[in-house]
Write a protein that holds these residues in place. Structure first.
Motif, mmCIF file in Angstrom:
data_model
loop_
_atom_site.group_PDB
_atom_site.id
_atom_site.type_symbol
_atom_site.label_atom_id
_atom_site.label_comp_id
_atom_site.label_asym_id
_atom_site.label_seq_id
_atom_site.Cartn_x
_atom_site.Cartn_y
_atom_site.Cartn_z
ATOM 1 N N PHE A 85 -9.650 5.081 -4.504
ATOM 2 C CA PHE A 85 -9.757 5.813 -3.217
ATOM 3 C C PHE A 85 -8.454 5.816 -2.431
ATOM 4 O O PHE A 85 -8.369 6.429 -1.386
ATOM 5 N N PHE A 86 -7.485 5.077 -2.897
ATOM 6 C CA PHE A 86 -6.302 4.847 -2.051
ATOM 7 C C PHE A 86 -5.370 6.059 -2.065
ATOM 8 O O PHE A 86 -4.757 6.384 -3.075
ATOM 9 N N ASN A 87 -5.301 6.705 -0.932
ATOM 10 C CA ASN A 87 -4.492 7.922 -0.867
ATOM 11 C C ASN A 87 -3.877 8.096 0.521
ATOM 12 O O ASN A 87 -4.353 8.912 1.332
ATOM 13 N N PRO A 88 -2.835 7.340 0.824
ATOM 14 C CA PRO A 88 -2.243 7.362 2.164
ATOM 15 C C PRO A 88 -1.350 8.580 2.373
ATOM 16 O O PRO A 88 -0.126 8.476 2.447
ATOM 17 N N THR A 89 -1.990 9.738 2.505
ATOM 18 C CA THR A 89 -1.237 10.998 2.532
ATOM 19 C C THR A 89 -0.313 11.108 3.739
ATOM 20 O O THR A 89 0.604 11.914 3.753
ATOM 21 N N GLN A 90 -0.577 10.298 4.781
ATOM 22 C CA GLN A 90 0.285 10.396 5.969
ATOM 23 C C GLN A 90 1.379 9.337 5.996
ATOM 24 O O GLN A 90 2.032 9.144 7.018
ATOM 25 N N PHE A 91 1.544 8.647 4.865
ATOM 26 C CA PHE A 91 2.619 7.653 4.796
ATOM 27 C C PHE A 91 3.957 8.364 4.841
ATOM 28 O O PHE A 91 4.275 9.183 3.987
ATOM 29 N N ASN A 92 4.729 8.040 5.868
ATOM 30 C CA ASN A 92 6.045 8.640 6.001
ATOM 31 C C ASN A 92 7.054 7.519 6.289
ATOM 32 O O ASN A 92 7.182 7.063 7.420
ATOM 33 N N PRO A 93 7.736 7.086 5.233
ATOM 34 C CA PRO A 93 8.641 5.947 5.392
ATOM 35 C C PRO A 93 9.693 6.192 6.473
ATOM 36 O O PRO A 93 10.107 5.244 7.157
ATOM 37 N N ALA A 94 10.101 7.439 6.654
ATOM 38 C CA ALA A 94 11.121 7.721 7.677
ATOM 39 C C ALA A 94 10.579 7.373 9.066
ATOM 40 O O ALA A 94 11.302 6.828 9.907
ATOM 41 N N ASP A 95 9.284 7.652 9.293
ATOM 42 C CA ASP A 95 8.672 7.298 10.582
ATOM 43 C C ASP A 95 8.661 5.782 10.772
ATOM 44 O O ASP A 95 8.984 5.276 11.836
ATOM 45 N N TRP A 96 8.255 5.099 9.724
ATOM 46 C CA TRP A 96 8.188 3.627 9.813
ATOM 47 C C TRP A 96 9.561 3.065 10.178
ATOM 48 O O TRP A 96 9.694 2.288 11.114
ATOM 49 N N VAL A 97 10.558 3.473 9.398
ATOM 50 C CA VAL A 97 11.875 2.844 9.556
ATOM 51 C C VAL A 97 12.522 3.248 10.882
ATOM 52 O O VAL A 97 13.163 2.423 11.540
ATOM 53 N N SER A 98 12.316 4.491 11.319
ATOM 54 C CA SER A 98 12.867 4.886 12.628
ATOM 55 C C SER A 98 12.223 4.065 13.733
ATOM 56 O O SER A 98 12.899 3.621 14.675
#
Ligand code: JFZ
Length: 442
Positions: A85-98
């Motif tokens: 079921f794991f589907n983190p479609t909104q994972f945006n590494p650029a958002d995290w790191v910023s």
């Protein structure tokens, strides 16, 4: 057998017995020592606990998150379904790191494999990984690492030595026992080999790794972890990578930094820190949660305020320790807004007062009920936290105090030197809600 052979045998036996517990005769390289300095100066890191457990998000129990497999006794065959079921479609590494950069955070430590045994990266050692088993199908660690490199944030890898999924993790330890339904036809040494292959992958396929953050030895404290082999392997592939382990004991040879789980160095509020000595030059790190959970927990809203967390970070700095503050991303790949909000508030504070935190060492006076001290390049800062008295005895300084002034407006702080040490006078109107900082000149 001649004497030479016997002596060689004895030497080998000693070597072997040491290599079980530590990397023998470990001498950190120049690069490793430089990285330790960098690490000491960094002061603030983000801990990320992300795994399949995030989808069960609390399981109706405040205390349960990344431990849900164990605590709810979920067998391996059932738990494995979570990956599908794991589907983190909104994972945006650029958002995290910023966001991390805005929060004044200098490094990230992320779970590459937690106790559940699931690799959040592309592992050839086992199919039980995010690329092979999930609809998402992408290497989370690679995506994050590339973004970290782009934005100049160091990435550390958390790796759980304890494994509730791998059959060869046998005999079982304190946790992950019979309910997992694993066969007892198992081989402990095969498990250690497997772990070393996974670590080899992590150190080979992702560029420069800031450090490896081990956890889980406490599950089987008397097992033969072959630590010497694992630590030499890591330092051989990347001699700058820092090794730390959450075993709650004193440093083993081959480890580059000492960590404290939810306790300030030397404290044992949690009941599991048994570190008996804190070496002078070794970097220290304290980790803490934003609520009571490490993994995302939908029913745990017992959030610590940004003020409380800033104060803990300041105290950690007063011990010379880094503050590694945790968030557990949600199943959709986002970091929960409550945590982002807190982190950004901390970043705001650091923008103004970071000079008294980053790059400092512990100050001349040990942290006490009133707060802590930090120092850098001859500057000494007293951080007064949460104290209502106007006159505060902070203790003795080794040199005569020339002047004291408030960091905020540079106005003079009245002080008195007594036989019990320095007393600072802080009128009500000068007090800051989070941290009243006074600069000392000696
Ligand atoms: C460990 C993990 O179990 C936990 O999930 C999280 O990753 C944290 C940072 O590290 O926490 C522990 C480790 C050992 C004990 C308790 C919590 N213990 O020995 O009781």
């Amino acid at each position: 057998m001649n004497t030479k052979k016997i002596i060689a045998g004895i030497i080998f036996a000693i070597f072997l017995s040491n290599s079980l517990t530590a990397q023998t005769d470990y001498k950190p390289t120049e690069k490793n020592l430089q990285n330790r300095e960098w690490f000491k100066n960094a002061k603030f890191g983000l801990f990320i606990h992300w795994g399949m457990y995030c989808q069960l998000a609390g399981g109706g129990d405040k205390g349960i998150a990344e431990w849900i497999m164990n605590d709810k006794k979920i067998p391996v065959v059932e738990y494995e379904k979570l990956a599908t079921f794991f589907n983190p479609t909104q994972f945006n590494p650029a958002d995290w790191v910023s966001m991390v950069k805005k929060a004044g955070i200098k490094y990230i430590t992320i779970t590459t494999k937690h106790h559940e045994g699931f690799a959040m990266y592309d592992s050839k050692a086992s199919d039980y990984n995010v690329v092979k088993k999930t609809p998402y199908g992408k290497d989370i660690i690679k995506l994050l690492k590339d973004e970290c490199d782009k934005q100049g944030i160091k990435l550390f890898f958390y790796y759980s030595q304890l494994d509730w999924h791998n059959t060869d993790y046998f005999p079982r330890g304190r946790t992950g026992q019979d309910f997992t339904g694993r066969s007892e036809n198992a081989d402990w040494n095969k498990y250690i080999d497997y772990m070393n292959v996974q670590l080899n992958e992590l150190l080979t396929n992702y560029g420069e790794v800031g450090g490896i953050w081990f956890d889980g030895m406490w599950d089987k404290p008397n097992a033969n972890w072959r630590l010497g082999e694992t630590y030499s392997l890591i330092h051989r592939i990347q001699n700058g990578t820092l090794i730390g382990s959450n075993h709650h004991m004193s440093l083993n040879e081959g480890e580059d930094f000492l960590m404290f789980e939810r306790d300030l160095p030397g404290e044992n509020k949690m009941g599991f820190n048994q570190t008996s000595s804190i070496p002078e030059n070794v970097p220290l790190e304290m980790c803490e949660t934003m609520n009571g959970s490490w993994g995302y927990n939908i029913v745990d809203n017992n959030y610590k305020s940004s003020s409380e967390l800033i104060q803990t970070m300041v105290k950690a700095s007063g011990f010379g320790a880094n503050f590694l503050l945790n968030t557990g991303p949600m199943p959709n790949g986002k970091i929960q807004p409550e945590n982002v909000d807190t982190l950004l508030k901390m970043g705001k504070w650091l923008e103004k007062y970071g000079e008294t935190i980053y790059g400092t060492t512990k100050g001349p006076i040990k942290p006490a009920y009133w707060g802590a001290t930090t120092q850098k390049n001859g500057n000494v800062w007293v951080h007064i936290l949460n104290v209502k008295d106007e006159n505060i005895l902070i203790g003795k300084l080794s040199k005569k105090l020339k002047s004291a002034r408030f960091f905020d407006d540079h106005s003079n702080t009245k002080f008195k030197e007594t036989e019990f040490g320095v007393i600072l006078n802080i009128p009500k109107e000068k007090r800051k809600p989070v941290d009243t900082i006074i600069e000392l000149e000696m």
